[in-house]
Motif scaffolding. Structure first.
Motif, PDB file in Angstrom:
ATOM      1  N   GLU A  29     -30.746  35.138  30.499  1.00 14.85           N
ATOM      2  CA  GLU A  29     -31.773  36.395  30.185  1.00 14.85           C
ATOM      3  C   GLU A  29     -32.073  37.188  31.366  1.00 14.85           C
ATOM      4  OE1 GLU A  29     -36.601  36.886  28.651  1.00 14.85           O
ATOM      5  OE2 GLU A  29     -35.424  35.099  28.543  1.00 14.85           O
ATOM      6  N   THR A  30     -31.907  36.636  32.581  1.00 16.56           N
ATOM      7  CA  THR A  30     -32.082  37.097  33.737  1.00 16.56           C
ATOM      8  C   THR A  30     -30.915  38.147  34.110  1.00 16.56           C
ATOM      9  OG1 THR A  30     -33.442  35.382  34.872  1.00 16.56           O
ATOM     10  CG2 THR A  30     -32.360  37.115  36.344  1.00 16.56           C
ATOM     11  N   VAL A  31     -29.812  37.564  33.922  1.00 17.46           N
ATOM     12  CA  VAL A  31     -28.579  38.515  34.154  1.00 17.46           C
ATOM     13  C   VAL A  31     -28.715  39.578  33.030  1.00 17.46           C
ATOM     14  CG1 VAL A  31     -26.033  38.425  33.604  1.00 17.46           C
ATOM     15  CG2 VAL A  31     -27.153  36.706  34.879  1.00 17.46           C
ATOM     16  N   CYS A  32     -29.032  39.470  31.877  1.00 13.60           N
ATOM     17  CA  CYS A  32     -28.977  40.512  30.888  1.00 13.60           C
ATOM     18  C   CYS A  32     -30.149  41.651  31.397  1.00 13.60           C
ATOM     19  CB  CYS A  32     -29.434  40.072  29.506  1.00 13.60           C
ATOM     20  SG  CYS A  32     -29.562  41.263  28.272  1.00 13.60           S
ATOM     21  N   ILE A  33     -31.400  41.118  31.825  1.00 13.25           N
ATOM     22  CA  ILE A  33     -32.407  42.279  32.324  1.00 13.25           C
ATOM     23  C   ILE A  33     -31.703  42.962  33.602  1.00 13.25           C
ATOM     24  CG2 ILE A  33     -34.463  42.441  33.759  1.00 13.25           C
ATOM     25  CD1 ILE A  33     -35.484  39.743  32.092  1.00 13.25           C
ATOM     26  N   ILE A  34     -31.031  42.606  34.380  1.00  9.06           N
ATOM     27  CA  ILE A  34     -30.462  43.039  35.689  1.00  9.06           C
ATOM     28  C   ILE A  34     -29.509  43.920  34.998  1.00  9.06           C
ATOM     29  CG2 ILE A  34     -29.266  42.598  37.739  1.00  9.06           C
ATOM     30  CD1 ILE A  34     -30.723  40.134  38.279  1.00  9.06           C
ATOM     31  N   ALA A  35     -28.432  43.621  34.413  1.00 12.74           N
ATOM     32  CA  ALA A  35     -27.497  44.419  33.864  1.00 12.74           C
ATOM     33  C   ALA A  35     -28.099  45.437  32.946  1.00 12.74           C
ATOM     34  CB  ALA A  35     -26.491  43.757  32.685  1.00 12.74           C
ATOM     35  N   LYS A  36     -28.994  45.363  32.170  1.00 10.55           N
ATOM     36  CA  LYS A  36     -29.560  46.378  31.713  1.00 10.55           C
ATOM     37  C   LYS A  36     -30.229  47.866  32.605  1.00 10.55           C
ATOM     38  CE  LYS A  36     -30.499  44.397  26.963  1.00 10.55           C
ATOM     39  NZ  LYS A  36     -31.478  44.124  26.034  1.00 10.55           N
ATOM     40  N   ARG A  37     -30.728  46.972  33.619  1.00 10.57           N
ATOM     41  CA  ARG A  37     -31.518  48.109  34.570  1.00 10.57           C
ATOM     42  C   ARG A  37     -30.485  48.664  35.173  1.00 10.57           C
ATOM     43  NH1 ARG A  37     -33.998  52.056  35.988  1.00 10.57           N
ATOM     44  NH2 ARG A  37     -34.632  52.020  38.076  1.00 10.57           N
ATOM     45  N   ALA A  38     -29.153  48.026  35.586  1.00  8.41           N
ATOM     46  CA  ALA A  38     -28.073  48.485  36.351  1.00  8.41           C
ATOM     47  C   ALA A  38     -27.191  49.660  35.285  1.00  8.41           C
ATOM     48  CB  ALA A  38     -27.138  47.366  36.609  1.00  8.41           C
ATOM     49  N   GLU A  92     -34.321  45.346  42.975  1.00  9.27           N
ATOM     50  CA  GLU A  92     -35.544  45.568  42.119  1.00  9.27           C
ATOM     51  C   GLU A  92     -36.256  44.353  41.619  1.00  9.27           C
ATOM     52  OE1 GLU A  92     -34.565  48.910  39.491  1.00  9.27           O
ATOM     53  OE2 GLU A  92     -34.664  50.423  41.071  1.00  9.27           O
ATOM     54  N   TYR A  93     -35.256  43.570  40.834  1.00 10.65           N
ATOM     55  CA  TYR A  93     -35.689  42.305  40.349  1.00 10.65           C
ATOM     56  C   TYR A  93     -36.076  41.214  41.327  1.00 10.65           C
ATOM     57  CZ  TYR A  93     -35.633  38.331  37.353  1.00 10.65           C
ATOM     58  OH  TYR A  93     -36.109  37.199  36.802  1.00 10.65           O
ATOM     59  N   VAL A  94     -35.561  41.350  42.346  1.00 13.91           N
ATOM     60  CA  VAL A  94     -36.011  40.208  43.440  1.00 13.91           C
ATOM     61  C   VAL A  94     -37.154  40.771  44.145  1.00 13.91           C
ATOM     62  CG1 VAL A  94     -35.506  39.428  45.864  1.00 13.91           C
ATOM     63  CG2 VAL A  94     -33.718  39.350  44.268  1.00 13.91           C
ATOM     64  N   ASP A  95     -37.460  42.217  44.169  1.00 15.71           N
ATOM     65  CA  ASP A  95     -38.510  42.707  44.579  1.00 15.71           C
ATOM     66  C   ASP A  95     -39.984  42.881  43.630  1.00 15.71           C
ATOM     67  OD1 ASP A  95     -37.429  42.993  47.104  1.00 15.71           O
ATOM     68  OD2 ASP A  95     -37.087  45.200  46.931  1.00 15.71           O
ATOM     69  N   HIS A  96     -39.620  42.281  42.490  1.00 14.04           N
ATOM     70  CA  HIS A  96     -40.523  42.411  41.245  1.00 14.04           C
ATOM     71  C   HIS A  96     -40.909  43.698  40.971  1.00 14.04           C
ATOM     72  CE1 HIS A  96     -40.665  38.004  41.265  1.00 14.04           C
ATOM     73  NE2 HIS A  96     -40.931  38.087  42.692  1.00 14.04           N
ATOM     74  N   LYS A  97     -40.092  44.728  41.085  1.00 12.20           N
ATOM     75  CA  LYS A  97     -40.142  46.164  40.648  1.00 12.20           C
ATOM     76  C   LYS A  97     -39.709  46.465  39.197  1.00 12.20           C
ATOM     77  CE  LYS A  97     -39.877  47.949  45.377  1.00 12.20           C
ATOM     78  NZ  LYS A  97     -38.967  48.678  46.061  1.00 12.20           N
ATOM     79  N   LEU A  98     -39.357  45.383  38.584  1.00 11.41           N
ATOM     80  CA  LEU A  98     -38.854  45.635  37.107  1.00 11.41           C
ATOM     81  C   LEU A  98     -40.003  44.924  36.268  1.00 11.41           C
ATOM     82  CD1 LEU A  98     -35.125  44.681  37.092  1.00 11.41           C
ATOM     83  CD2 LEU A  98     -36.167  46.761  37.156  1.00 11.41           C
ATOM     84  N   PHE A  99     -40.148  45.831  35.377  1.00 14.30           N
ATOM     85  CA  PHE A  99     -41.167  45.238  34.141  1.00 14.30           C
ATOM     86  C   PHE A  99     -40.149  45.197  32.878  1.00 14.30           C
ATOM     87  CE2 PHE A  99     -43.061  46.108  30.047  1.00 14.30           C
ATOM     88  CZ  PHE A  99     -44.204  45.167  29.917  1.00 14.30           C
ATOM     89  N   PHE A 100     -40.271  43.823  32.387  1.00 11.44           N
ATOM     90  CA  PHE A 100     -39.335  43.230  31.155  1.00 11.44           C
ATOM     91  C   PHE A 100     -40.230  42.522  30.432  1.00 11.44           C
ATOM     92  CE2 PHE A 100     -39.022  40.283  34.614  1.00 11.44           C
ATOM     93  CZ  PHE A 100     -38.958  39.166  33.994  1.00 11.44           C
TER      94      PHE A 100
END
Length: 111
Positions: A29-38, A92-100
């Motif tokens: 799920e984490t990889v999917c979140i990062i991939a969608k943002r990318a 962005e994910y590491v810095d908690h700048k993504l809302f998911f």
């Protein structure tokens, strides 16, 4: 978005996926979140580049008229030197700048 101001690394970084997946509890799920943002970042970067290069496009280009445009080359170099969209998204994910959110989990919690 100014990609140059991003504190994302320019090179590939090895990351601890178990540590990254603590928010979601699931590595995939984490990889999917990062991939969608990318993908969103890549689309935005592509749109910005096309918009900037559109200024140099002429309607009646032919092989004899095509010449190197210094400004066009500089714009292309600028985008080549930027961090890759996956690195920006991961930072962005590491810095908690993504809302998911996961709608499937939301539905399970309501029931």
């Amino acid at each position: 978005m100014d990609y140059k101001k991003s504190n994302a690394p320019l090179n590939t970084v090895t990351r601890d996926m178990i540590e990254l997946s603590q928010d979601t509890g699931n590595v995939y799920e984490t990889v999917c979140i990062i991939a969608k943002r990318a993908n969103q970042i890549a689309d935005e970067m592509k749109h910005d580049l096309e918009k900037k290069l559109q200024e140099f496009a002429s309607l009646n280009d032919n092989l004899e008229e095509i010449s190197e445009n210094r400004e066009q080359i500089e714009i292309s170099r600028y985008y080549e030197k930027l961090p890759k969209p996956t690195l920006i998204a991961a930072q962005e994910y590491v810095d908690h700048k993504l809302f998911f959110r996961n709608p499937a989990k939301d539905r399970m919690n309501v029931d």
